[in-house]
Design an enzyme around this catalytic site. Sequence first.
Site, PDB file in Angstrom:
ATOM      1  N   ARG A  68       4.380 -21.148   5.940  1.00 21.94           N
ATOM      2  CA  ARG A  68       5.102 -19.917   6.267  1.00 21.94           C
ATOM      3  C   ARG A  68       4.576 -19.186   7.508  1.00 21.94           C
ATOM      4  O   ARG A  68       5.375 -18.733   8.330  1.00 21.94           O
ATOM      5  CB  ARG A  68       5.140 -18.982   5.056  1.00 21.94           C
ATOM      6  CG  ARG A  68       5.746 -19.642   3.814  1.00 21.94           C
ATOM      7  CD  ARG A  68       6.051 -18.654   2.692  1.00 21.94           C
ATOM      8  NE  ARG A  68       7.099 -17.737   3.076  1.00 21.94           N
ATOM      9  CZ  ARG A  68       6.893 -16.490   3.442  1.00 21.94           C
ATOM     10  NH1 ARG A  68       5.687 -15.979   3.416  1.00 21.94           N
ATOM     11  NH2 ARG A  68       7.903 -15.737   3.815  1.00 21.94           N
ATOM     12  N   GLU A 107      20.174 -15.666  -8.410  1.00 17.98           N
ATOM     13  CA  GLU A 107      19.382 -16.833  -8.003  1.00 17.98           C
ATOM     14  C   GLU A 107      18.058 -16.387  -7.395  1.00 17.98           C
ATOM     15  O   GLU A 107      17.756 -16.696  -6.243  1.00 17.98           O
ATOM     16  CB  GLU A 107      20.170 -17.655  -6.972  1.00 17.98           C
ATOM     17  CG  GLU A 107      21.537 -18.115  -7.444  1.00 17.98           C
ATOM     18  CD  GLU A 107      22.394 -18.714  -6.314  1.00 17.98           C
ATOM     19  OE1 GLU A 107      21.983 -18.662  -5.137  1.00 17.98           O
ATOM     20  OE2 GLU A 107      23.469 -19.230  -6.624  1.00 17.98           O
ATOM     21  N   PRO A 108      17.246 -15.642  -8.137  1.00 25.38           N
ATOM     22  CA  PRO A 108      16.009 -15.135  -7.541  1.00 25.38           C
ATOM     23  C   PRO A 108      14.948 -16.227  -7.439  1.00 25.38           C
ATOM     24  O   PRO A 108      14.788 -17.033  -8.353  1.00 25.38           O
ATOM     25  CB  PRO A 108      15.561 -14.067  -8.546  1.00 25.38           C
ATOM     26  CG  PRO A 108      16.084 -14.572  -9.857  1.00 25.38           C
ATOM     27  CD  PRO A 108      17.384 -15.272  -9.550  1.00 25.38           C
ATOM     28  N   TYR A 162       7.451 -18.916  10.178  1.00 26.94           N
ATOM     29  CA  TYR A 162       8.163 -17.619  10.236  1.00 26.94           C
ATOM     30  C   TYR A 162       7.246 -16.475  10.684  1.00 26.94           C
ATOM     31  O   TYR A 162       7.591 -15.313  10.469  1.00 26.94           O
ATOM     32  CB  TYR A 162       8.708 -17.238   8.857  1.00 26.94           C
ATOM     33  CG  TYR A 162       9.366 -18.332   8.071  1.00 26.94           C
ATOM     34  CD1 TYR A 162      10.605 -18.844   8.439  1.00 26.94           C
ATOM     35  CD2 TYR A 162       8.748 -18.857   6.937  1.00 26.94           C
ATOM     36  CE1 TYR A 162      11.206 -19.848   7.689  1.00 26.94           C
ATOM     37  CE2 TYR A 162       9.348 -19.856   6.186  1.00 26.94           C
ATOM     38  CZ  TYR A 162      10.574 -20.344   6.580  1.00 26.94           C
ATOM     39  OH  TYR A 162      11.162 -21.335   5.832  1.00 26.94           O
ATOM     40  N   TYR A 178       7.637 -20.711  -1.893  1.00 22.26           N
ATOM     41  CA  TYR A 178       7.735 -21.386  -0.591  1.00 22.26           C
ATOM     42  C   TYR A 178       6.348 -21.760  -0.050  1.00 22.26           C
ATOM     43  O   TYR A 178       6.119 -21.733   1.153  1.00 22.26           O
ATOM     44  CB  TYR A 178       8.524 -20.524   0.398  1.00 22.26           C
ATOM     45  CG  TYR A 178       9.868 -20.107  -0.144  1.00 22.26           C
ATOM     46  CD1 TYR A 178      10.872 -21.055  -0.317  1.00 22.26           C
ATOM     47  CD2 TYR A 178      10.123 -18.792  -0.545  1.00 22.26           C
ATOM     48  CE1 TYR A 178      12.107 -20.687  -0.849  1.00 22.26           C
ATOM     49  CE2 TYR A 178      11.352 -18.424  -1.078  1.00 22.26           C
ATOM     50  CZ  TYR A 178      12.335 -19.375  -1.228  1.00 22.26           C
ATOM     51  OH  TYR A 178      13.546 -19.010  -1.758  1.00 22.26           O
ATOM     52  N   GLY A 229      17.275 -13.281  -2.977  1.00 16.43           N
ATOM     53  CA  GLY A 229      16.997 -12.570  -1.737  1.00 16.43           C
ATOM     54  C   GLY A 229      16.147 -11.332  -1.834  1.00 16.43           C
ATOM     55  O   GLY A 229      15.684 -10.826  -0.806  1.00 16.43           O
ATOM     56  N   CYS A 257      -4.101 -30.508  14.092  1.00 14.61           N
ATOM     57  CA  CYS A 257      -4.258 -30.552  15.543  1.00 14.61           C
ATOM     58  C   CYS A 257      -3.102 -29.930  16.287  1.00 14.61           C
ATOM     59  O   CYS A 257      -2.415 -30.615  17.059  1.00 14.61           O
ATOM     60  CB  CYS A 257      -4.439 -31.999  15.966  1.00 14.61           C
ATOM     61  SG  CYS A 257      -5.873 -32.667  15.151  1.00 14.61           S
ATOM     62  N   GLU A 258      -2.826 -28.681  16.024  1.00 17.22           N
ATOM     63  CA  GLU A 258      -1.913 -27.942  16.900  1.00 17.22           C
ATOM     64  C   GLU A 258      -2.172 -26.456  16.746  1.00 17.22           C
ATOM     65  O   GLU A 258      -2.605 -25.990  15.691  1.00 17.22           O
ATOM     66  CB  GLU A 258      -0.447 -28.302  16.649  1.00 17.22           C
ATOM     67  CG  GLU A 258       0.058 -28.161  15.248  1.00 17.22           C
ATOM     68  CD  GLU A 258       1.498 -28.652  15.162  1.00 17.22           C
ATOM     69  OE1 GLU A 258       2.378 -27.876  15.548  1.00 17.22           O
ATOM     70  OE2 GLU A 258       1.720 -29.784  14.717  1.00 17.22           O
TER      71      GLU A 258
HETATM   72  N1  LLP Z   1      20.057 -18.906  -3.496  1.00 17.17           N
HETATM   73  C1  LLP Z   1      20.306 -19.551  -2.358  1.00 17.17           C
HETATM   74  C2  LLP Z   1      21.636 -20.130  -2.141  1.00 17.17           C
HETATM   75  C3  LLP Z   1      19.303 -19.648  -1.372  1.00 17.17           C
HETATM   76  O1  LLP Z   1      19.574 -20.270  -0.230  1.00 17.17           O
HETATM   77  C4  LLP Z   1      18.035 -19.082  -1.603  1.00 17.17           C
HETATM   78  C5  LLP Z   1      16.967 -19.173  -0.619  1.00 17.17           C
HETATM   79  C6  LLP Z   1      17.807 -18.422  -2.835  1.00 17.17           C
HETATM   80  C7  LLP Z   1      18.848 -18.351  -3.749  1.00 17.17           C
HETATM   81  C8  LLP Z   1      16.498 -17.801  -3.189  1.00 17.17           C
HETATM   82  O2  LLP Z   1      16.174 -16.744  -2.344  1.00 17.17           O
HETATM   83  P1  LLP Z   1      14.927 -15.790  -2.666  1.00 17.17           P
HETATM   84  O3  LLP Z   1      15.243 -15.012  -3.903  1.00 17.17           O
HETATM   85  O4  LLP Z   1      13.737 -16.651  -2.873  1.00 17.17           O
HETATM   86  O5  LLP Z   1      14.801 -14.954  -1.467  1.00 17.17           O
HETATM   87  N2  LLP Z   1      11.307 -20.784   3.124  1.00 17.17           N
HETATM   88  C9  LLP Z   1      11.617 -19.391   3.391  1.00 17.17           C
HETATM   89  C10 LLP Z   1      12.667 -18.867   2.455  1.00 17.17           C
HETATM   90  C11 LLP Z   1      13.943 -19.641   2.491  1.00 17.17           C
HETATM   91  C12 LLP Z   1      14.984 -19.135   1.549  1.00 17.17           C
HETATM   92  C13 LLP Z   1      16.132 -20.060   1.494  1.00 17.17           C
HETATM   93  N3  LLP Z   1      17.117 -19.742   0.517  1.00 17.17           N
HETATM   94  C14 LLP Z   1      10.337 -18.580   3.311  1.00 17.17           C
HETATM   95  O6  LLP Z   1       9.264 -19.163   3.104  1.00 17.17           O
HETATM   96  O7  LLP Z   1      10.351 -17.366   3.520  1.00 17.17           O
END
Ligand code: LLP
Length: 422
Positions: free
Chosen positions: A317, A277-278, A321, A376, A242, A347-348
């Site tokens: 993205r 879990e980065p 978002y 992502y 996160g 086409c959108e």
């Molecule tokens: N652990 C779990 C359980 C998760 O659901 C996620 C991301 C992560 C770790 C990794 O999070 P990070 O460190 O990358 O923030 N597609 C979206 C982001 C979706 C994130 C979903 N879960 C985007 O492009 O911003």
Amino acid sequence: MNHFELREGELACEGVPLSRIAEAVGTPVYVYSTATLERHYTVLRDALLAAGLKDPLIAFAVKANSNVAVLRTLADLGAGADVVSEGEIRRALAAGVPPERIVFSGVGKTEAEIAFAVETGVAEINVESEPELHLVNRVAQGLGRRAVVAIRVNPDVSAGGHAKIATGKAENKFGVSFSEAERLYANAANMAGVRPAGVACHIGSQITDLAPMEAAFAKMRGLVERLKREGLPVERLDLGGGLGVPYFNQPEPPSPADYAAMIGRVMAGLDVQLAFEPGRVIAANAGVLLARVNHIHERPEGRRFLVLDAAMNDLLRPAMYDAYHDIRPVRPRVGEAAPYDVVGPVCETGDTFTRDRDLPPFEPGDLVAFMSAGAYGAAMASEYNSRPLVPEVLVKGDRFAVVRPRPTYEDMLAREQAPPWQ
Ligand code: LLP
């Protein structure tokens, strides 16, 4: 810091000018920097060690960038993998991640996926609900095994960021409440097919404020202490991912050092292994999407469209978002910046990367780079509009290699087959 810099007037990835990759592989194409991936991983690991953590498990979130060559780059440094499907487990294994460094998360694991994870011997299955706990118990017993599980808690904190990627509020589908977690943990300790080894949380993504994380982590510490007081062994506390990254004009995220120091403070003296879990913080700024300007379309109403050969199917993205990606010319031209709408050929109207952004002058045929696209990006790409899946290239020093080729049109069509009546 990343390794995408101007060298002799041209944007390069480490020692490779991006135009060389565009010529060899065509556009659009994702380009990743080995040195940047390695740097981001080691900066985070060293910060966690400096904050006094013993043997943290850093499980890279495969969903952010699932290319096996990228995963192997990180696995070679000792990274584990956070996975959410059998496909991701298989990718992690293919990249050489040892099973005991794989964490299996996700709200809807199937029986087959759970069986695969149990047989693989992953470090932990993060259980997200009571029915899932019973399912894991049943599946593991059927295999004559005892699955190591962690209970995922939903700490009910608001972490800011985009609503579509917030996960830590009670109304979100992820995890169970603290009281549920205590009950499930105690139940799990008496089940023959599972062994509860820890608790987990993940409150959202692109978080740029440490306060909600700190609040959630302090509550998680409290939970670990309560479980231990009840005589239940707890080996691991998984704090999820996160941590946000700088997307240029966006709020500055905390540094890995500040993040780690906060964790060191909140967890001081707690005798458990910490897991992380980065995803984004490691991969985002280690990759760009390289595209070419098809043409510049000026409308009489005054809008100026920069029409690229990359589209929302390659980088979702912005459409999904309203995400901001810095857009840079690969060979900057001299001249005044002017407002552009940057769009793709799909086409959108949602196929718009940005509107009214002041950009330097462009000409048809110029190369542009979408920065911070290593997380992502390719992982969310599709073949919408029957555009072949975007290829990926990994750079190391002055070398580069295609690590996922662009499918040919024949490849694309060969995946389908006619029904017998046609
Ligand atoms: N652990 C779990 C359980 C998760 O659901 C996620 C991301 C992560 C770790 C990794 O999070 P990070 O460190 O990358 O923030 N597609 C979206 C982001 C979706 C994130 C979903 N879960 C985007 O492009 O911003």
